[in-house]
Scaffold this motif. Structure first.
Motif, PDB file in Angstrom:
ATOM      1  N   LEU A   1       4.711  -8.247   5.693  1.00  0.00           N
ATOM      2  CA  LEU A   1       3.251  -8.856   6.042  1.00  0.00           C
ATOM      3  C   LEU A   1       3.188 -10.117   5.157  1.00  0.00           C
ATOM      4  CD1 LEU A   1       1.007  -5.893   5.909  1.00  0.00           C
ATOM      5  CD2 LEU A   1       2.164  -6.724   7.916  1.00  0.00           C
ATOM      6  N   GLU A   2       3.816 -10.483   4.214  1.00  0.00           N
ATOM      7  CA  GLU A   2       3.742 -11.552   3.512  1.00  0.00           C
ATOM      8  C   GLU A   2       4.590 -12.789   4.286  1.00  0.00           C
ATOM      9  OE1 GLU A   2       2.835 -14.599   0.855  1.00  0.00           O
ATOM     10  OE2 GLU A   2       2.212 -12.357   0.823  1.00  0.00           O
ATOM     11  N   LEU A   3       5.686 -12.390   4.970  1.00  0.00           N
ATOM     12  CA  LEU A   3       6.045 -13.480   5.868  1.00  0.00           C
ATOM     13  C   LEU A   3       5.216 -13.540   7.005  1.00  0.00           C
ATOM     14  CD1 LEU A   3       9.791 -11.657   6.205  1.00  0.00           C
ATOM     15  CD2 LEU A   3       9.229 -13.682   4.875  1.00  0.00           C
ATOM     16  N   LEU A   4       4.537 -12.788   7.469  1.00  0.00           N
ATOM     17  CA  LEU A   4       3.656 -12.777   8.625  1.00  0.00           C
ATOM     18  C   LEU A   4       2.510 -13.827   8.125  1.00  0.00           C
ATOM     19  CD1 LEU A   4       2.457 -12.301  11.334  1.00  0.00           C
ATOM     20  CD2 LEU A   4       1.114 -10.145  10.282  1.00  0.00           C
ATOM     21  N   SER A   5       1.961 -13.686   6.758  1.00  0.00           N
ATOM     22  CA  SER A   5       1.061 -14.369   6.413  1.00  0.00           C
ATOM     23  C   SER A   5       1.443 -15.976   6.481  1.00  0.00           C
ATOM     24  CB  SER A   5       0.482 -14.190   5.084  1.00  0.00           C
ATOM     25  OG  SER A   5       1.483 -14.546   3.904  1.00  0.00           O
ATOM     26  N   GLN A   6       2.735 -16.337   6.136  1.00  0.00           N
ATOM     27  CA  GLN A   6       3.175 -17.465   6.078  1.00  0.00           C
ATOM     28  C   GLN A   6       3.308 -18.258   7.286  1.00  0.00           C
ATOM     29  OE1 GLN A   6       6.881 -17.278   3.863  1.00  0.00           O
ATOM     30  NE2 GLN A   6       6.198 -16.188   2.217  1.00  0.00           N
ATOM     31  N   CYS A   7       3.211 -17.461   8.408  1.00  0.00           N
ATOM     32  CA  CYS A   7       3.203 -17.942   9.859  1.00  0.00           C
ATOM     33  C   CYS A   7       1.706 -18.243  10.314  1.00  0.00           C
ATOM     34  CB  CYS A   7       3.856 -16.933  10.848  1.00  0.00           C
ATOM     35  SG  CYS A   7       5.665 -16.666  10.595  1.00  0.00           S
TER      36      CYS A   7
ATOM     37  N   ARG B   1      -5.772 -11.826   6.607  1.00  0.00           N
ATOM     38  CA  ARG B   1      -5.868 -10.694   7.514  1.00  0.00           C
ATOM     39  C   ARG B   1      -4.504 -10.313   7.571  1.00  0.00           C
ATOM     40  NH1 ARG B   1     -10.020 -11.974  12.591  1.00  0.00           N
ATOM     41  NH2 ARG B   1     -11.878 -12.527  11.347  1.00  0.00           N
ATOM     42  N   ALA B   2      -3.604 -11.257   7.543  1.00  0.00           N
ATOM     43  CA  ALA B   2      -2.185 -10.803   7.694  1.00  0.00           C
ATOM     44  C   ALA B   2      -1.646  -9.728   6.705  1.00  0.00           C
ATOM     45  CB  ALA B   2      -1.234 -12.131   7.874  1.00  0.00           C
ATOM     46  N   ARG B   3      -1.960 -10.212   5.489  1.00  0.00           N
ATOM     47  CA  ARG B   3      -1.641  -9.380   4.384  1.00  0.00           C
ATOM     48  C   ARG B   3      -2.084  -8.085   4.375  1.00  0.00           C
ATOM     49  NH1 ARG B   3      -2.557 -14.588   1.644  1.00  0.00           N
ATOM     50  NH2 ARG B   3      -0.651 -15.674   1.441  1.00  0.00           N
ATOM     51  N   ALA B   4      -3.528  -8.132   5.100  1.00  0.00           N
ATOM     52  CA  ALA B   4      -4.357  -6.771   4.853  1.00  0.00           C
ATOM     53  C   ALA B   4      -3.861  -5.999   6.036  1.00  0.00           C
ATOM     54  CB  ALA B   4      -5.847  -7.104   4.824  1.00  0.00           C
TER      55      ALA B   4
ATOM     56  N   LEU C   1      -7.048 -15.277  17.039  1.00  0.00           N
ATOM     57  CA  LEU C   1      -5.940 -16.031  17.839  1.00  0.00           C
ATOM     58  C   LEU C   1      -4.677 -16.639  16.668  1.00  0.00           C
ATOM     59  CD1 LEU C   1      -7.931 -18.109  20.358  1.00  0.00           C
ATOM     60  CD2 LEU C   1      -6.228 -16.536  20.827  1.00  0.00           C
ATOM     61  N   ASP C   2      -5.291 -17.126  15.437  1.00  0.00           N
ATOM     62  CA  ASP C   2      -4.354 -17.589  14.781  1.00  0.00           C
ATOM     63  C   ASP C   2      -3.457 -16.141  14.114  1.00  0.00           C
ATOM     64  OD1 ASP C   2      -2.948 -18.996  12.762  1.00  0.00           O
ATOM     65  OD2 ASP C   2      -4.656 -18.650  11.029  1.00  0.00           O
ATOM     66  N   CYS C   3      -3.980 -15.133  13.855  1.00  0.00           N
ATOM     67  CA  CYS C   3      -3.258 -13.823  13.562  1.00  0.00           C
ATOM     68  C   CYS C   3      -2.263 -13.505  14.718  1.00  0.00           C
ATOM     69  CB  CYS C   3      -4.463 -12.513  13.374  1.00  0.00           C
ATOM     70  SG  CYS C   3      -5.151 -13.149  11.799  1.00  0.00           S
ATOM     71  N   ILE C   4      -2.861 -13.575  15.949  1.00  0.00           N
ATOM     72  CA  ILE C   4      -1.661 -13.189  17.060  1.00  0.00           C
ATOM     73  C   ILE C   4      -0.698 -14.116  17.228  1.00  0.00           C
ATOM     74  CG2 ILE C   4      -1.493 -13.079  19.633  1.00  0.00           C
ATOM     75  CD1 ILE C   4      -4.601 -11.951  19.544  1.00  0.00           C
ATOM     76  N   PHE C   5      -1.118 -15.557  16.882  1.00  0.00           N
ATOM     77  CA  PHE C   5       0.235 -16.333  17.230  1.00  0.00           C
ATOM     78  C   PHE C   5       0.910 -16.185  15.858  1.00  0.00           C
ATOM     79  CE2 PHE C   5      -2.042 -18.000  20.777  1.00  0.00           C
ATOM     80  CZ  PHE C   5      -0.963 -18.415  21.604  1.00  0.00           C
ATOM     81  N   ALA C   6       0.314 -15.805  14.922  1.00  0.00           N
ATOM     82  CA  ALA C   6       1.334 -15.590  13.625  1.00  0.00           C
ATOM     83  C   ALA C   6       2.312 -14.647  13.848  1.00  0.00           C
ATOM     84  CB  ALA C   6       0.297 -15.369  12.499  1.00  0.00           C
ATOM     85  N   ARG C   7       1.908 -13.376  14.493  1.00  0.00           N
ATOM     86  CA  ARG C   7       2.718 -12.512  14.871  1.00  0.00           C
ATOM     87  C   ARG C   7       3.802 -13.050  15.903  1.00  0.00           C
ATOM     88  NH1 ARG C   7      -2.316  -9.079  15.953  1.00  0.00           N
ATOM     89  NH2 ARG C   7      -1.514  -8.657  18.032  1.00  0.00           N
ATOM     90  N   ALA C   8       3.471 -13.852  16.889  1.00  0.00           N
ATOM     91  CA  ALA C   8       4.307 -14.164  17.884  1.00  0.00           C
ATOM     92  C   ALA C   8       5.284 -15.146  17.114  1.00  0.00           C
ATOM     93  CB  ALA C   8       3.697 -15.028  18.855  1.00  0.00           C
TER      94      ALA C   8
ATOM     95  N   GLN D   1       3.624  -0.374  14.894  1.00  0.00           N
ATOM     96  CA  GLN D   1       2.360   0.006  14.869  1.00  0.00           C
ATOM     97  C   GLN D   1       1.221  -1.053  14.255  1.00  0.00           C
ATOM     98  OE1 GLN D   1       3.412   4.737  14.069  1.00  0.00           O
ATOM     99  NE2 GLN D   1       1.384   4.091  13.582  1.00  0.00           N
ATOM    100  N   CYS D   2       1.661  -1.979  13.526  1.00  0.00           N
ATOM    101  CA  CYS D   2       0.856  -3.168  13.181  1.00  0.00           C
ATOM    102  C   CYS D   2       0.925  -4.378  14.425  1.00  0.00           C
ATOM    103  CB  CYS D   2       1.455  -3.852  12.096  1.00  0.00           C
ATOM    104  SG  CYS D   2       1.292  -2.806  10.623  1.00  0.00           S
ATOM    105  N   GLY D   3       1.354  -3.903  15.430  1.00  0.00           N
ATOM    106  CA  GLY D   3       1.428  -4.846  16.455  1.00  0.00           C
ATOM    107  C   GLY D   3       2.359  -6.091  16.402  1.00  0.00           C
ATOM    108  N   LEU D   4       3.436  -5.569  15.480  1.00  0.00           N
ATOM    109  CA  LEU D   4       4.475  -6.843  15.347  1.00  0.00           C
ATOM    110  C   LEU D   4       5.766  -6.453  16.180  1.00  0.00           C
ATOM    111  CD1 LEU D   4       4.447  -6.859  11.336  1.00  0.00           C
ATOM    112  CD2 LEU D   4       3.589  -8.413  13.122  1.00  0.00           C
TER     113      LEU D   4
END
Length: 441
Positions: free
Chosen positions: A18-24, A33-36, A273-280, A351-354
């Motif tokens: 999730l920390e890697l996700l937050s950096q995206c 939100r990414a960390r949470a 949208l920022d969170c979704i594109f971070a996952r992408a 299950q986190c949508g990743l």
């Protein structure tokens, strides 16, 4: 979500992913939100999140990244404006940044065929008029443009003319034979009034008002009588300018308050949208894919996401369906623990949508909880041995397990007599199976 589930997620290193996700993510709130982010237990929710990530991956390939830079929380500012408060230039520029991001994101998603995230782009309420009004009125923090209002333009035009007149008068003084009385041949400002620096011994040679004295006492900053009237006029114009700026800021604040709900909704949509594109972005960086969702786990060429993709050993893993227990055996340093962690971590990520770093055809089961007993659980502060700590953890796991649980046991029965430990391990696995849980050990 139980404390044990949270502890298991930490053991399986989900927070590091999730920390890697937050950096995206681009925005501060997007990173938070990414960390949470936490695993969802509902199949439909997971399907929706996975579909969103996949749709964003496709858009990244086709159109690049939408612009979310510069977006800051504006709810507090809008609330104050709605209560009649006047916002400062920085707050207004932050609102304009949200409006600009909403417009560019709306343009980015325009004409897009219906996808799982197209409704978010359509939900954005663009307001180009208010955006332009703010950006054309404010040229920088603490600075309004002359064009902010005709009155402000008129005031500043008169100010420039008056300043020019004052400077001309003082320049003539500097160029005259009176310049010998000056410490330096310069024009300076003290207390918003134009003055010249006069040597202390000649302070009476230039009639005028003393506004300041240097710390050494050798220089007097004097406003010559010839510019007093013009300086007075300039002070009056400065007061008018300040009043007009306050009026403009109040008017812009009221305009923002009128669209408070739309702007707040836009901000929340942009963060989503920022969170979704971070996952992408994370999916692209990992070379990951969207797993199918089913009643079993089948991972093809799966690797641990925190290991180097070039050197990590990939594994095929299957659990559920025709059998409910997977026992992994092998020598020390043979990768058993990493394989176990990969199974649990990829389930949590899905299950986190990743997306998960595995090959096409991989399937993940949506679990109500993933509970793990992995690593050296020795607890010094509780005076527990490694074996006792493991058993305390295992008891807690068995108390919470049900048919929707994935349980991971590492070195089950270790830390005690081998024969007794093996018998205990078999009994623990049978107990977990009896509850309907899937077990990997």
């Amino acid at each position: 979500m139980s404390e044990l589930f949270e502890k298991s997620m930490s053991t399986l290193e989900l927070p590091r992913v999730l920390e890697l996700l937050s950096q995206c993510a681009v925005t501060d709130e997007g990173r938070e939100r990414a960390r949470a982010l936490r695993p969802m237990g509902d199949m439909d929710d997971v399907k929706r999140a996975q579909a969103e990530t996949t749709a964003a991956v496709k858009l990244l390939v086709l159109r690049g990244t939408p612009g979310f830079a510069g977006i800051k929380p504006v709810a507090a500012s809008l609330q104050r404006a709605d209560m009649g408060g006047s916002l400062n230039t920085r707050e207004l520029l932050e609102i304009a940044a949200v409006l600009r991001a909403a417009r560019t994101a709306s343009d980015y998603g325009a004409g897009e065929e219906k996808t799982p995230i197209s409704h978010l782009f359509r939900a954005l309420t663009t307001n180009r008029f208010l955006e332009d009004t703010i950006t054309n009125s404010i040229v920088g923090e603490d600075e309004l443009a002359d064009s902010a209002s005709p009155e402000l333009a008129s005031i500043r035009r008169h100010m420039r003319a008056t300043e020019s007149k004052v400077r001309d008068i003082l320049q003539k003084l500097i160029s005259s034979n009176q310049s010998k009385y000056l410490q330096e041949s310069i024009i300076t400002i003290r207390s918003d009034r134009y003055v010249v620096p006069v040597k202390s011994e000649h302070k009476n040679a230039i009639p005028g008002l003393v506004h300041d004295v240097s710390s050494s006492g050798s220089t007097f900053f004097i406003e010559p009588m010839g510019v007093v009237k013009a300086n007075n006029e300039l002070r009056e114009l400065l007061a008018k300018e300040k009043k007009e700026i306050e009026r403009i800021l109040a008017e812009l604040s009221a305009d923002c308050a009128g669209f408070k709900t739309d702007i707040e909704d836009d901000y929340q949509t942009l963060i989503s949208l920022d969170c979704i594109f971070a996952r992408a972005k994370l999916s692209s960086a990992m070379g990951a894919m969207e797993p199918a969702l089913g009643d079993h786990i089948e991972l093809r060429r799966a690797r641990h996401p925190l290991l180097d993709a070039k050197t990590a050993v990939r594994n095929d893993l299957r659990l559920g369906g025709s059998f409910d227990t997977l026992v992994i055996t092998g020598p020390n340093t043979g990768g058993k623990t990493v394989t176990l962690k990969t199974l649990g971590l990829l389930t949590l990520m899905a299950q986190c949508g990743l997306h998960i770093p595995a090959a096409d055809g991989s399937t993940v089961r949506v679990c109500s909880a993933v509970l793990a007993d992995i690593g050296d659980e020795q607890s010094i502060d509780q005076s527990l041995s490694t074996f006792s700590s493991h058993m305390t953890n295992i008891v807690a796991i068995l108390e919470q397990a049900d048919s929707g649980t994935l349980i991971l046991f590492d070195e089950l029965g270790a830390g005690t007599d081998p024969v007794e430990g093996a018998a205990l391990a078999a009994a623990i696995i049978e107990s977990a199976r009896a509850m309907g849980a899937n077990v990997a050990a």
